[in-house]
Motif scaffolding. Structure first.
Motif, PDB file in Angstrom:
ATOM      1  N   PHE A  92     -95.229 -23.914  50.411  1.00 50.35           N
ATOM      2  CA  PHE A  92     -97.049 -23.156  50.727  1.00 50.35           C
ATOM      3  C   PHE A  92     -98.057 -23.366  50.337  1.00 50.35           C
ATOM      4  O   PHE A  92     -98.642 -23.734  51.293  1.00 50.35           O
ATOM      5  N   TRP A  93     -98.091 -23.363  49.463  1.00 52.98           N
ATOM      6  CA  TRP A  93     -99.115 -24.357  48.302  1.00 52.98           C
ATOM      7  C   TRP A  93     -99.476 -26.199  49.118  1.00 52.98           C
ATOM      8  O   TRP A  93     -99.409 -26.722  47.696  1.00 52.98           O
TER       9      TRP A  93
ATOM     10  N   GLU B 149     -98.015 -31.189  44.807  1.00 50.01           N
ATOM     11  CA  GLU B 149     -99.359 -31.015  43.656  1.00 50.01           C
ATOM     12  C   GLU B 149    -100.339 -30.387  44.390  1.00 50.01           C
ATOM     13  O   GLU B 149    -101.444 -30.504  43.774  1.00 50.01           O
ATOM     14  N   ASP B 150    -100.207 -31.527  45.606  1.00 46.41           N
ATOM     15  CA  ASP B 150    -101.947 -31.164  46.081  1.00 46.41           C
ATOM     16  C   ASP B 150    -102.830 -29.011  45.627  1.00 46.41           C
ATOM     17  O   ASP B 150    -103.896 -29.037  45.022  1.00 46.41           O
ATOM     18  N   GLY B 151    -100.728 -28.346  46.115  1.00 52.37           N
ATOM     19  CA  GLY B 151    -102.331 -27.310  45.878  1.00 52.37           C
ATOM     20  C   GLY B 151    -101.850 -27.010  44.467  1.00 52.37           C
ATOM     21  O   GLY B 151    -102.593 -25.566  43.660  1.00 52.37           O
TER      22      GLY B 151
ATOM     23  N   TRP C 105    -100.436 -18.629  48.228  1.00 56.51           N
ATOM     24  CA  TRP C 105    -100.381 -18.528  46.953  1.00 56.51           C
ATOM     25  C   TRP C 105     -99.355 -17.280  47.441  1.00 56.51           C
ATOM     26  O   TRP C 105     -98.751 -16.643  47.031  1.00 56.51           O
ATOM     27  N   VAL C 106    -100.243 -16.575  48.309  1.00 53.63           N
ATOM     28  CA  VAL C 106     -99.245 -14.622  48.569  1.00 53.63           C
ATOM     29  C   VAL C 106     -98.227 -14.465  49.821  1.00 53.63           C
ATOM     30  O   VAL C 106     -97.260 -13.793  49.266  1.00 53.63           O
ATOM     31  N   GLU C 107     -98.467 -15.278  50.375  1.00 52.44           N
ATOM     32  CA  GLU C 107     -97.108 -15.865  50.992  1.00 52.44           C
ATOM     33  C   GLU C 107     -95.435 -15.811  50.628  1.00 52.44           C
ATOM     34  O   GLU C 107     -94.410 -15.217  51.116  1.00 52.44           O
ATOM     35  N   PRO C 108     -95.539 -16.695  49.608  1.00 49.73           N
ATOM     36  CA  PRO C 108     -93.980 -16.154  48.838  1.00 49.73           C
ATOM     37  C   PRO C 108     -93.675 -15.719  49.094  1.00 49.73           C
ATOM     38  O   PRO C 108     -92.925 -15.034  48.572  1.00 49.73           O
TER      39      PRO C 108
ATOM     40  N   ALA D  82    -100.125  -8.324  43.825  1.00 45.86           N
ATOM     41  CA  ALA D  82     -98.869  -9.192  42.883  1.00 45.86           C
ATOM     42  C   ALA D  82    -100.155 -10.624  42.890  1.00 45.86           C
ATOM     43  O   ALA D  82    -100.538 -10.908  41.200  1.00 45.86           O
ATOM     44  N   GLY D  83    -100.454 -10.987  43.721  1.00 50.26           N
ATOM     45  CA  GLY D  83    -101.912 -11.906  43.722  1.00 50.26           C
ATOM     46  C   GLY D  83    -103.227 -12.159  43.221  1.00 50.26           C
ATOM     47  O   GLY D  83    -103.721 -12.868  42.883  1.00 50.26           O
ATOM     48  N   GLU D  84    -103.553 -10.720  43.412  1.00 50.49           N
ATOM     49  CA  GLU D  84    -104.614  -9.970  42.986  1.00 50.49           C
ATOM     50  C   GLU D  84    -104.950 -10.248  41.173  1.00 50.49           C
ATOM     51  O   GLU D  84    -105.281 -10.008  40.395  1.00 50.49           O
ATOM     52  N   ALA D  85    -103.480  -9.305  40.829  1.00 54.76           N
ATOM     53  CA  ALA D  85    -103.050  -9.622  39.784  1.00 54.76           C
ATOM     54  C   ALA D  85    -102.592 -10.807  39.007  1.00 54.76           C
ATOM     55  O   ALA D  85    -103.375 -11.197  37.564  1.00 54.76           O
TER      56      ALA D  85
END
Length: 417
Positions: free
Chosen positions: A200-201, A204-206, A222-225, A401-404
């Protein structure tokens, strides 16, 4: 280059070329790998000593939990061994910055390693490397091939196929579709989030974009996983919230679960405990994705004590670690811990070979939060354990989770402020 430096370099090259030293030397090796003691003493050490007259190796491991503190004390006191087994990233970087690990940037064998392989034992700018990359572990999924055959299942390659397989196992009702608990939390982040998130990210680029502050943990990549992990909860069996890591291992090796979100380090143990045929597949790719990525995480390096009186002999040993001979010896002696060099490696264990073969299909990356972004408080890597577990138990949404995680990182890391 000064005359003295030229002389030292010339001498080191000559010694490495001959594999001998002027007088007998014993190199003491510090390590946390006490489970590998028989492998070192019965296989690795004899192979090295047979080809290097005058250099003996003394492998002296200690308990893993005590290693960092004990090693630091020995280095500070001047009593540490010649050869230092290196933890990945900051623990070893701190030793180098204190002048306790030798600079190995000019070691000839370093040409055999990629930037990703060296990243765990290099300075942040990649200009200096202080440990030879030895082994990585690869993430993916191990499956019970007999259950797959019984239920007529095909090995999934895409996200949709993966969930279709899980649905089919659940509908049959004979087996738990997937063995993983969240009691210990780290499994949810390591064998869950870091395992599947790479696609998803974009590897290495992400990871580089996150370090640079060019992407945020609230971004969809990062949220999709986390959204995927939320779906996993349906397939983990009753009571997965209180299920420990050993519990999950037992469910799989006893044949009660069809799939195990895995790290390749499980191979040797599963071989001893399971009496069924196993296979493996890499993290399934999302729809519309070009190419694939795997978490090929740097696990162990080996360096040279900067205060060792046996610098030349130490460098001879480290050059040997970058050889094809060592890569093949180590990979077969410790299946599931894969050489990080460019050596041609042939593995005797077919399951280990399956994992290793993914390097030919997919691009390698490392766990996303292990370099730079976990140096502050809160520690992003540790916080990801809580976030992944909370998503899987349903107490946080993926977005929460992403926000935290982003809030914690922004509180101390300048590129995200």
């Amino acid at each position: 280059m000064t005359t003295r430096k030229t002389l030292i370099l010339t001498t080191a090259i000559a010694l490495c070329a001959t594999g001998t030293v002027a007088q007998d030397v014993t190199l003491t090796i510090e390590s946390w790998r006490n489970d590998d003691i028989t492998i070192w003493r019965n296989q690795i050490i004899p192979a090295f000593e047979a080809a290097h007259d005058g250099i003996s190796l003394d492998f002296q491991p200690m308990a893993p939990a005590q290693y960092n503190s004990a090693l630091n004390s020995k280095l500070d006191a001047g009593t540490a061994g010649d050869i230092i087994t290196c933890r990945a990233f900051d623990a070893s970087l701190q030793l180098f910055e204190r002048g306790q690990l030798a600079d190995l940037t000019d070691l000839d064998g370093m040409a055999n390693y990629s930037d990703v392989a060296r990243s765990a034992w290099s300075t942040d700018d990649g200009a200096q490397t202080f440990c030879v990359p030895v082994a990585s572990v690869i993430h993916g999924f191990i499956y019970n091939a007999e259950i797959f055959a019984e239920l007529g299942l095909e090995v999934p390659t895409t996200e949709d196929e993966f969930f279709a397989v899980l649905d089919a196992i659940e509908a049959d009702g004979s087996y738990i579709p997937m063995a993983m608990g969240i009691n210990d939390q780290w499994e949810a982040a390591t064998m869950g989030y870091a395992n599947i998130g790479v696609n998803f990210w974009n590897g290495e680029d992400g990871r580089a974009a996150l370090i640079a502050g060019e992407s945020r943990l609230t971004d969809d990549a990062w949220v999709e996983p986390f959204r995927q992990l939320a779906r996993w909860s349906t397939y983990l069996g009753r009571g997965f919230e209180s299920q420990s890591y050993p519990d999950s291992q037992n469910l799989f090796t006893l044949g009660r679960a069809a799939i195990y979100p895995a790290g390749s380090w499980e191979i040797a143990g599963f071989r001893e405990q399971a009496d069924f045929e196993m296979g493996a597949f890499p993290p399934p790719v999302p729809a519309g994705t070009d190419g694939c990525f795997i978490s090929d995480h740097t696990d162990m390096g080996i360096g040279l004590n900067a205060a060792s009186p046996n610098q030349e002999a130490g460098r001879i040993f480290l050059e040997w670690l970058s050889s094809d001979e060592f890569a093949n010896l180590f990979a077969n002696a410790v299946p599931g811990f894969f050489p990080l060099s460019s050596a041609e490696v042939t593995l005797e264990d077919p399951l280990a070979q399956e994992f290793l073969g993914w390097r030919e299909q997919c691009e390698s990356t490392i766990r996303p939060f292990h370099q730079i972004v976990s140096r502050g408080t809160p520690n992003l890597s540790n916080e990801s354990w809580t976030a992944a577990a909370n998503v899987m138990r349903g107490t946080w949404t993926p977005e929460e989770a992403g926000e935290a995680l982003q809030s914690g990182l922004s509180s101390w890391y300048e590129p995200h402020q």
